[in-house]
Design a protein around this motif. Structure first.
Motif, short mmCIF file in Angstrom:
data_model
loop_
_atom_site.label_atom_id
_atom_site.label_comp_id
_atom_site.label_asym_id
_atom_site.label_seq_id
_atom_site.Cartn_x
_atom_site.Cartn_y
_atom_site.Cartn_z
N TRP A 287 0.88 -1.06 -0.06
CA TRP A 287 -0.08 -0.08 0.16
C TRP A 287 1.00 1.09 0.04
CZ3 TRP A 287 -0.37 4.19 3.35
CH2 TRP A 287 -1.63 4.78 3.11
N GLN A 288 1.68 1.28 0.81
CA GLN A 288 2.87 2.39 0.80
C GLN A 288 3.47 2.54 -0.42
OE1 GLN A 288 6.29 1.50 3.31
NE2 GLN A 288 6.67 3.64 3.65
N ARG A 289 4.15 1.64 -1.09
CA ARG A 289 4.62 1.84 -2.40
C ARG A 289 3.73 2.57 -3.33
NH1 ARG A 289 6.78 -3.83 -2.57
NH2 ARG A 289 4.87 -4.07 -3.88
N ARG A 290 2.46 1.83 -3.27
CA ARG A 290 1.64 2.40 -4.55
C ARG A 290 1.02 3.76 -4.17
NH1 ARG A 290 -2.32 -3.21 -4.81
NH2 ARG A 290 -0.76 -4.49 -5.76
N VAL A 291 0.79 4.18 -3.02
CA VAL A 291 0.51 5.35 -2.76
C VAL A 291 1.53 6.43 -3.43
CG1 VAL A 291 -0.38 7.04 -0.81
CG2 VAL A 291 -1.37 4.99 -1.27
N ALA A 292 2.56 6.10 -2.81
CA ALA A 292 3.85 7.19 -3.04
C ALA A 292 4.03 7.16 -4.63
CB ALA A 292 4.96 6.67 -2.09
N THR A 293 4.10 6.03 -5.25
CA THR A 293 4.48 5.93 -6.67
C THR A 293 3.38 6.63 -7.46
OG1 THR A 293 5.66 3.97 -6.51
CG2 THR A 293 5.00 4.34 -8.47
N LEU A 294 2.09 6.34 -7.06
CA LEU A 294 1.09 6.98 -7.87
C LEU A 294 0.55 8.28 -7.52
CD1 LEU A 294 -1.69 4.07 -7.56
CD2 LEU A 294 -0.34 4.64 -9.55
N THR A 295 1.27 8.87 -6.55
CA THR A 295 1.09 10.49 -6.22
C THR A 295 2.12 11.02 -7.10
OG1 THR A 295 0.43 9.74 -3.89
CG2 THR A 295 1.29 12.04 -4.39
N ALA A 296 3.50 10.65 -7.11
CA ALA A 296 4.42 11.11 -7.95
C ALA A 296 4.28 11.02 -9.18
CB ALA A 296 5.92 10.71 -7.44
N LEU A 297 3.91 9.69 -9.79
CA LEU A 297 3.81 9.37 -11.18
C LEU A 297 2.78 9.97 -11.99
CD1 LEU A 297 5.73 6.17 -11.70
CD2 LEU A 297 6.43 8.27 -12.53
N GLY A 298 1.60 9.94 -10.85
CA GLY A 298 0.35 10.42 -11.42
C GLY A 298 0.48 11.54 -11.72
N TYR A 299 1.00 12.36 -11.06
CA TYR A 299 0.72 14.09 -10.93
C TYR A 299 1.78 14.33 -12.21
CZ TYR A 299 1.14 18.94 -10.14
OH TYR A 299 1.09 20.23 -10.25
N PHE A 300 2.99 13.52 -12.56
CA PHE A 300 3.76 13.95 -13.66
C PHE A 300 2.97 13.46 -15.00
CE2 PHE A 300 7.17 12.79 -16.70
CZ PHE A 300 7.87 14.03 -16.85
N VAL A 301 2.23 12.32 -14.89
CA VAL A 301 1.65 11.78 -16.12
C VAL A 301 0.43 12.72 -16.40
CG1 VAL A 301 0.20 10.02 -17.08
CG2 VAL A 301 2.17 9.50 -15.95
N LEU A 302 -0.09 13.34 -15.45
CA LEU A 302 -1.25 14.50 -15.61
C LEU A 302 -0.53 15.32 -16.34
CD1 LEU A 302 -4.22 15.34 -15.18
CD2 LEU A 302 -3.54 16.35 -12.94
N PHE A 303 0.55 16.03 -15.77
CA PHE A 303 1.02 17.16 -16.51
C PHE A 303 1.45 16.70 -18.03
CE2 PHE A 303 5.12 19.26 -17.34
CZ PHE A 303 4.72 20.51 -17.27
N LEU A 304 1.82 15.60 -18.25
CA LEU A 304 2.37 15.48 -19.58
C LEU A 304 1.07 15.34 -20.47
CD1 LEU A 304 5.11 12.54 -19.24
CD2 LEU A 304 5.29 15.16 -19.91
N LEU A 305 0.06 14.70 -19.99
CA LEU A 305 -1.24 14.57 -20.71
C LEU A 305 -1.99 16.00 -20.86
CD1 LEU A 305 -2.92 11.41 -19.04
CD2 LEU A 305 -2.00 11.47 -21.32
N LEU A 306 -1.97 16.83 -20.12
CA LEU A 306 -2.57 18.34 -20.42
C LEU A 306 -1.38 18.88 -21.24
CD1 LEU A 306 -3.42 19.35 -16.54
CD2 LEU A 306 -5.08 18.72 -18.44
N SER A 307 -0.26 18.73 -21.13
CA SER A 307 0.73 19.37 -22.14
C SER A 307 0.41 18.99 -23.49
CB SER A 307 1.97 19.08 -21.83
OG SER A 307 2.53 19.57 -20.59
N ALA A 308 0.05 17.68 -23.58
CA ALA A 308 -0.16 17.25 -25.09
C ALA A 308 -1.51 17.32 -25.59
CB ALA A 308 0.08 15.57 -25.02
N PHE A 309 -2.46 17.30 -24.71
CA PHE A 309 -3.93 17.28 -25.13
C PHE A 309 -4.76 18.54 -24.94
CE2 PHE A 309 -3.06 12.89 -25.20
CZ PHE A 309 -2.98 12.38 -26.28
#
Length: 116
Positions: A38-60
C-alpha cells in the motif's frame, strides 16, 4: 531387459528456513506485505500520477496550459513548478507511513524471529 527412459530433470525450488512456519506469525507477515505494498503504491501513484497528468495536459490541452494565471506565469509553468512539492509530499507520506505502519510490523516480526 527393455531400456527405460530417464525421467526429465525436475527443478527444485530452494528452501527458505528463515521464513516463519505456517500458523506462526504468518498473519503478521501478510500484514507487513500488505502495508508495504500500500505504501509503495500510494507514493508511486502520487508522484508519477501527477507527472503523467502534467504530460497529458501538455499534449492534449495546450490552450489550458498556455493560459496566463498571473502576469507572465502560465498554467503549464505553475503545474510544472508544483511537481517538486508534490514529489516531496509523496516522500513525506512514504516516510510517515513507514514509521507508523510498516516499521513497527517489521520490528515485531524480527523480535519474534530472534526468539526462536
Amino acid at each position: 531387459m527393455p531400456h527405460r527412459p530417464t525421467p526429465p530433470h525436475t527443478h527444485r525450488l530452494p528452501r527458505h528456513p528463515d521464513l516463519p512456519p505456517p500458523g506462526g506469525p504468518s498473519g503478521e507477515l501478510r500484514l507487513l506485505r500488505t502495508a508495504y505494498r500500500w505504501q509503495r503504491r500510494v507514493a508511486t501513484l502520487t508522484a508519477l500520477g501527477y507527472f503523467v497528468l502534467f504530460l497529458l495536459l501538455s499534449a492534449f490541452a495546450p490552450a489550458l496550459m498556455n493560459r496566463s494565471v498571473s502576469g507572465g506565469l502560465s498554467t503549464g509553468l505553475l503545474i510544472g513548478l508544483c511537481q517538486l512539492p508534490v514529489t516531496c509530499a509523496a516522500l513525506i507520506v512514504y516516510e510517515y507511513t513507514a514509521a507508523r505502519r510498516v516499521d513497527p510490523l517489521a520490528h515485531r516480526l524480527r523480535r519474534i524471529g530472534n526468539h526462536r
